[in-house]
Design an enzyme around this catalytic site. Structure first.
Site, PDB file in Angstrom:
ATOM      1  N   GLU A  56       0.817  -1.218   0.000  1.00 24.45           N
ATOM      2  CA  GLU A  56       0.000   0.000   0.000  1.00 24.45           C
ATOM      3  C   GLU A  56       0.850   1.266   0.000  1.00 24.45           C
ATOM      4  O   GLU A  56       0.410   2.315  -0.482  1.00 24.45           O
ATOM      5  CB  GLU A  56      -0.914   0.037   1.235  1.00 24.45           C
ATOM      6  CG  GLU A  56      -1.834  -1.153   1.400  1.00 24.45           C
ATOM      7  CD  GLU A  56      -1.231  -2.216   2.302  1.00 24.45           C
ATOM      8  OE1 GLU A  56      -1.956  -2.704   3.189  1.00 24.45           O
ATOM      9  OE2 GLU A  56      -0.044  -2.559   2.121  1.00 24.45           O
ATOM     10  N   CYS A 107      -2.533  -3.152   7.462  1.00 25.20           N
ATOM     11  CA  CYS A 107      -2.099  -3.448   8.824  1.00 25.20           C
ATOM     12  C   CYS A 107      -2.410  -2.268   9.737  1.00 25.20           C
ATOM     13  O   CYS A 107      -2.506  -1.122   9.316  1.00 25.20           O
ATOM     14  CB  CYS A 107      -0.607  -3.784   8.852  1.00 25.20           C
ATOM     15  SG  CYS A 107       0.496  -2.404   8.455  1.00 25.20           S
ATOM     16  N   LYS A 295      13.612   7.635  -1.974  1.00 29.17           N
ATOM     17  CA  LYS A 295      13.499   9.091  -1.833  1.00 29.17           C
ATOM     18  C   LYS A 295      14.471   9.823  -2.756  1.00 29.17           C
ATOM     19  O   LYS A 295      14.124  10.856  -3.344  1.00 29.17           O
ATOM     20  CB  LYS A 295      13.780   9.494  -0.375  1.00 29.17           C
ATOM     21  CG  LYS A 295      12.745   9.027   0.618  1.00 29.17           C
ATOM     22  CD  LYS A 295      13.163   9.413   2.036  1.00 29.17           C
ATOM     23  CE  LYS A 295      12.171   8.928   3.065  1.00 29.17           C
ATOM     24  NZ  LYS A 295      12.605   9.270   4.453  1.00 29.17           N
TER      25      LYS A 295
END
Length: 360
Positions: A56, A107, A295
């Site tokens: 996700e 989760c 990143k």
């Protein structure tokens, strides 16, 4: 996790039987797999390791890559899902929407209270007697080298230091439920893209196993409602349509893979990364090479677009400085964190400051 766009005379909703209905064309724009987080000893101060490999979370990074490509298309007068608004910022065109599919409940808060499928009478009868009912809505973290999540009840528990983690302190990463809740307020575009794009939200979230409308609604947006009056213009508490699937996969007890995969619209092939170090396997290179989702890679794309649109190469600016300079996004984020604390949902665990001080 799978993300798709819907277009061409878009309309969607829920019919009288509670089933999702949609008109228009749908196209998959990203697909990811993964259920693990980075090992603390592999933390990267130059942004070249992917910290959270849960599907996700990876899917949002794929969406960011997709949006950078769509911004580039706008600047080159090519077809794009984005358009320039009256304020000079880009927006998702009104005839497009973005939809997320996850094969199991995220989760954290949306999963921990859903041990059985929605509609199981035993679950319904016992709902109010759940031993953890007082912890509903709590912010929770995934634990390095562990399964499941734990609440972040105090500010001291939310503080992580680089020397502490490298010295043996377990790395803690916010749960997927919490991160999706944040996306439903701040948008899926993140802080860097907020320099160019107004907030973009999921229109629907479809969940395979462990679907519970009550727990998903609370975890993904209802617990953020208290921030509504404190958000800057353009931000809101988004309530996506939440949907089950007609058939679910059986629960798997096999060990989770040590690799995760990502693919974004336009990629020739999927990319595989090792979950333990957050990098792409590079044969004889034991360290591996940076993923296109890390990143550092995304920051390079940001700098290229920023120079093209703003005429500034941002030389010497750190990743953190560029994120913080997205003022409306930072204001909305601060308001959301404050609202979680005021509602006694706990504290947001932040990664060590050293991890965002890099330049490219």
């Amino acid at each position: 996790a799978v993300v798709s766009t819907q277009s061409t005379g878009y309309s969607s909703g829920v019919d009288e039987d509670g089933l999702f209905t949609a008109d228009g064309d749908m196209e998959v724009i990203a697909l990811t797999t993964g259920t693990k987080v980075l090992g603390g000893e592999y933390l990267s101060i130059d942004g070249t390791a992917v910290n959270d490999s849960h599907a996700e979370i990876q899917i949002r990074r794929c969406l960011i890559r997709f949006l950078y490509a769509q911004i580039k298309a706008v600047t080159e007068n090519r077809s794009s899902v984005l358009e320039i608004g009256e304020d000079g910022m880009m927006n998702l065109k009104p005839d497009f929407s973005i939809h997320l599919y996850i094969n199991t409940a995220p989760c954290g808060d949306s999963r921990i209270f859903s041990p059985k499928q929605e509609g199981d009478q035993a679950q319904v009868v016992q709902a109010d007697n759940h031993p953890e009912r007082r912890n509903r809505g709590q912010l929770r973290t995934k634990i390095e080298s562990g399964e499941g999540t734990i609440p972040v009840r105090s500010e001291s528990e939310s503080l992580l230091t680089l020397d502490g983690v490298l010295g043996g302190q377990r790395l803690r990463t916010m749960s997927c439920s919490d991160k999706l809740c944040r996306m439903n307020v701040l948008g899926i575009q993140g802080s860097l893209l907020s320099h160019f794009i107004n907030p973009i939200y999921y229109s629907s979230v479809t969940v395979g196993r462990l679907f519970s409308l009550e727990h998903l609604s609370r975890a993904l947006f209802e617990r953020a409602i208290g921030v509504e009056g404190s958000l800057p213009e353009g931000y809101r508490v988004n309530a996506p349509i939440l949907l089950p699937v007609s058939g679910t996969e059986p629960r798997s007890t096999s060990k989770a893979s040590n690799f995760c995969f990502n693919w974004t619209y336009g990629d020739e092939k999927p990319e595989a990364t090792k979950t333990i170090n957050g990098r792409v396997d590079a044969g004889n290179d034991a360290q591996g090479k940076p993923s296109r989702l890390c990143k550092n890679s995304l920051f390079k794309q940001f700098q290229g677009i920023y120079q093209k649109l703003r005429g500034d190469d941002l030389k010497g600016k750190t990743y953190r400085e560029c994120k913080d300079s997205a003022l409306s996004y930072s204001q909305a984020k601060g308001a959301l964190m404050k609202s979680f604390v005021e509602a006694e949902y706990g504290f947001w665990a932040h990664k060590p400051e050293e991890l965002s001080g890099f330049t490219v």
